[in-house]
Enzyme design. Structure first.
Site, PDB file in Angstrom:
ATOM      1  N   ASP A  15      -5.187  -6.492   2.646  1.00 37.76           N
ATOM      2  CA  ASP A  15      -6.399  -6.364   1.661  1.00 37.76           C
ATOM      3  C   ASP A  15      -7.809  -6.501   2.339  1.00 37.76           C
ATOM      4  OD1 ASP A  15      -5.025  -7.116  -1.206  1.00 37.76           O
ATOM      5  OD2 ASP A  15      -3.985  -8.328   0.408  1.00 37.76           O
TER       6      ASP A  15
ATOM      7  N   GLU B  52       0.691  -1.181  -0.077  1.00 39.19           N
ATOM      8  CA  GLU B  52       0.131   0.104   0.038  1.00 39.19           C
ATOM      9  C   GLU B  52       0.856   1.185  -0.177  1.00 39.19           C
ATOM     10  OE1 GLU B  52      -2.843  -1.173  -0.645  1.00 39.19           O
ATOM     11  OE2 GLU B  52      -3.061  -2.820   0.475  1.00 39.19           O
TER      12      GLU B  52
ATOM     13  N   ASP C 218      -0.833  -0.856 -10.543  1.00 37.53           N
ATOM     14  CA  ASP C 218      -1.080  -2.320 -10.402  1.00 37.53           C
ATOM     15  C   ASP C 218      -0.950  -2.921 -11.869  1.00 37.53           C
ATOM     16  OD1 ASP C 218      -1.728  -2.267  -7.488  1.00 37.53           O
ATOM     17  OD2 ASP C 218      -3.737  -1.832  -7.999  1.00 37.53           O
TER      18      ASP C 218
ATOM     19  N   TRP D  71      -0.544   5.065  -0.404  1.00 41.55           N
ATOM     20  CA  TRP D  71      -1.351   5.438  -1.456  1.00 41.55           C
ATOM     21  C   TRP D  71      -2.769   5.341  -1.548  1.00 41.55           C
ATOM     22  CZ3 TRP D  71      -0.421   2.295  -6.419  1.00 41.55           C
ATOM     23  CH2 TRP D  71      -0.734   0.867  -6.363  1.00 41.55           C
TER      24      TRP D  71
ATOM     25  N   ARG E 119       5.788   8.226  -6.767  1.00 45.05           N
ATOM     26  CA  ARG E 119       5.124   8.221  -8.061  1.00 45.05           C
ATOM     27  C   ARG E 119       4.880   9.283  -8.376  1.00 45.05           C
ATOM     28  NH1 ARG E 119      -0.269   5.532  -8.820  1.00 45.05           N
ATOM     29  NH2 ARG E 119      -0.989   6.619  -6.961  1.00 45.05           N
TER      30      ARG E 119
ATOM     31  N   GLY F 237     -11.410   4.662 -19.407  1.00 49.22           N
ATOM     32  CA  GLY F 237     -12.583   5.018 -19.732  1.00 49.22           C
ATOM     33  C   GLY F 237     -12.829   5.414 -21.019  1.00 49.22           C
TER      34      GLY F 237
END
Length: 490
Positions: free
Chosen positions: A429, A182, A321, A373, A228, A245
């Site tokens: 998770d 994470e 991911d 994050w 990042r 999208g």
């Protein structure tokens, strides 16, 4: 050629332990979909780069708990069956949806061929060749993907050591970097990393106050944090927008229910499933080319702005991911390949985090605040009020685990399995899924069932029993075969 700067793509491959814990809608189906639609095509892409002699193409994080599943005989058999079923589902749709059926038949046939010729002995032999050829830099991590800031320091160290040892067993070397689960950080964790031999790790951009143009040593250590670059990363995928999208891309959420195949394109954000247009591969391919060019332009503009700001070529790190590419975003692997091939021609050096260090993209030391994050870039997803029950349960598991007597002269399979169950209970998770309302009931069940099994084994062990039960549970929850509970004592 102009030196615009350096770009690092980091992919984080992770799923929780799913084998033997349900199938649909959450469970093994999740594993097999991600395996077929993301891991197979992304690894195929990397193998093609390796065959071309390309080095330092990208940084690939593979969590130990995912690697354990991708090597597990039960999961390997399960994927093979799933791929065969995919092909049968394509056949079943041939009369109603002939174009879709033909595409899905070709895709399933390709996947079966890749699996049967490259993956039948698991992921580790494939991954090891990519690491040995320096095509990728591998990032490891703690064993079962815990939210490290909420772990007792002794458990944090044990989990990290167990994860690194497991990766070394699978690929023959210990990763020098990790993807911190994470991207979570608490002050002082850099010293844990240094003691474990970890040289670099990932945080989110705000953890470095947005100054992500270089890696930064943390505190008084020489462990380097890379952040990042959200301006670039969010171009692909953010909480609200991103390329997947686009109306031309295949819609993830719309199914042909008799076959389970996905026949539609996104069409529009507010278009009902019944009104979505049929998927058109040519339109999608045009969108891939357009978005790859846009991303390269975004990287170049960002690097030029950073060069003007810092007076020298700088670094952009984009991290995602792995499951985005192919599973969530059907066209993602094609986009990924296009970007990695276009960037060098635009004057951008493509490398790994290791390569960024070697190129000197390391700045001044920095103090990193508590961060992640997740939503708010703090810890609220994993310790907020919606998951108060999970936080309390995890604290109780930790107390009992720290009190476990593991001082024996030889390995105790009951203690080993108890520790496995505890680590699975402490996975980050479960809290994430509850906070995000994504299969929350399943997540709570998983946290509870592993905690219950842990306590059951501890009680049986105190009574001088438990070997049969531990062996039974290991058939279900058996990752990390070399895990030794005695390591908790040190």
């Amino acid at each position: 050629m102009t030196n615009e700067g350096t770009f690092c793509l980091v992919l984080h491959s992770h799923l929780p332990w799913l084998a033997h814990h349900g199938a649909w809608p959450v469970g093994e189906e999740w594993l097999y979909q991600a395996w077929a639609h993301s891991y197979l095509p992304v690894v195929d892409l990397l193998e093609r780069f390796a065959a071309e002699g390309r080095e330092d193409v990208l940084t690939l994080g593979v969590t130990p708990i995912l690697a354990a599943q991708l090597d597990d005989p039960y999961s390997l058999r399960g994927l093979h069956d799933w791929l065969g079923n995919w092909q049968l589902r394509a056949h079943s749709a041939s009369f109603r949806l002939p174009d879709l059926a033909a595409r899905e038949h070709r895709a399933s046939a390709w996947s079966l061929d890749r699996f049967e010729t490259r993956w039948r002995h698991g992921f580790s032999p494939v991954l090891r060749s990519l690491v040995d050829s320096r095509t990728v830099e591998l990032l490891g991590g703690p064993a079962a993907h815990p939210f490290q800031p909420l772990l007792h320091p002794r458990l944090r160290a044990f989990s990290l050591r167990a994860g690194l040892d497991d990766t070394a067993l699978r690929i023959g070397s210990t990763p020098a970097g990790i993807w911190a689960p994470e991207c979570a950080y608490a002050p002082g964790m850099e010293h844990d990393y240094a003691r474990a031999g970890v040289r670099r790790f990932l945080v989110d951009g705000p953890s470095l106050r947005g100054d992500t143009a270089a890696g930064r040593p943390v505190g008084t250590s020489d462990v380097v944090a890379f952040g990042r670059d959200l301006e670039v990363s969010y171009r692909v995928w953010s909480p609200k927008v991103g390329y997947p999208g686009d109306p031309a891309y295949r819609d993830f959420h719309t199914y042909d229910h008799p076959s389970g195949l996905k026949p539609s394109r996104v069409t529009g954000k507010k278009v009902e499933p019944a009104d979505k247009r049929p998927y058109d591969p040519d339109l999608a391919a045009d969108a891939v080319r357009r978005h790859a060019a846009d991303f390269v332009d975004t990287v170049v503009r960002r690097l030029r702005a950073l060069k003007e700001q810092h007076g020298k070529p700088s670094l952009v790190v984009a991290a995602y991911d792995t499951e985005l590419y192919g599973h969530w975003w059907h066209e993602g692997p094609a986009w990924l390949e296009a970007v990695l091939r276009l960037l060098p021609g635009a004057g951008v050096r493509v490398t790994t985090l290791r390569g960024a260090v070697e190129a000197g993209h390391v700045g001044a030391p920095v103090d990193v605040p508590p961060s992640s994050w997740g939503s708010g870039k703090d810890w609220q997803v994993w310790n907020g009020p919606r998951v108060a029950d999970i936080v309390q349960g995890n604290a109780e598991v930790q107390r009992e685990l720290l009190a476990l007597d593991v001082s024996g002269a030889v390995r105790d399979p009951v203690a080993d399995q108890a520790v496995r169950e505890a680590l699975l209970a402490l996975s980050s998770d479960w809290a994430f899924m509850v906070t995000k309302d994504s299969a929350a009931d399943y997540a709570r069940y998983r946290a509870e069932v592993h905690a219950d099994r842990f306590r059951e084994l501890v009680a049986l062990r105190r009574a001088g029993r438990g070997h049969d039960r531990a062996a039974e549970l290991r058939l279900v929850d058996g990752p990390f075969g070399r895990l030794d509970a005695r390591g908790l004592a040190s």
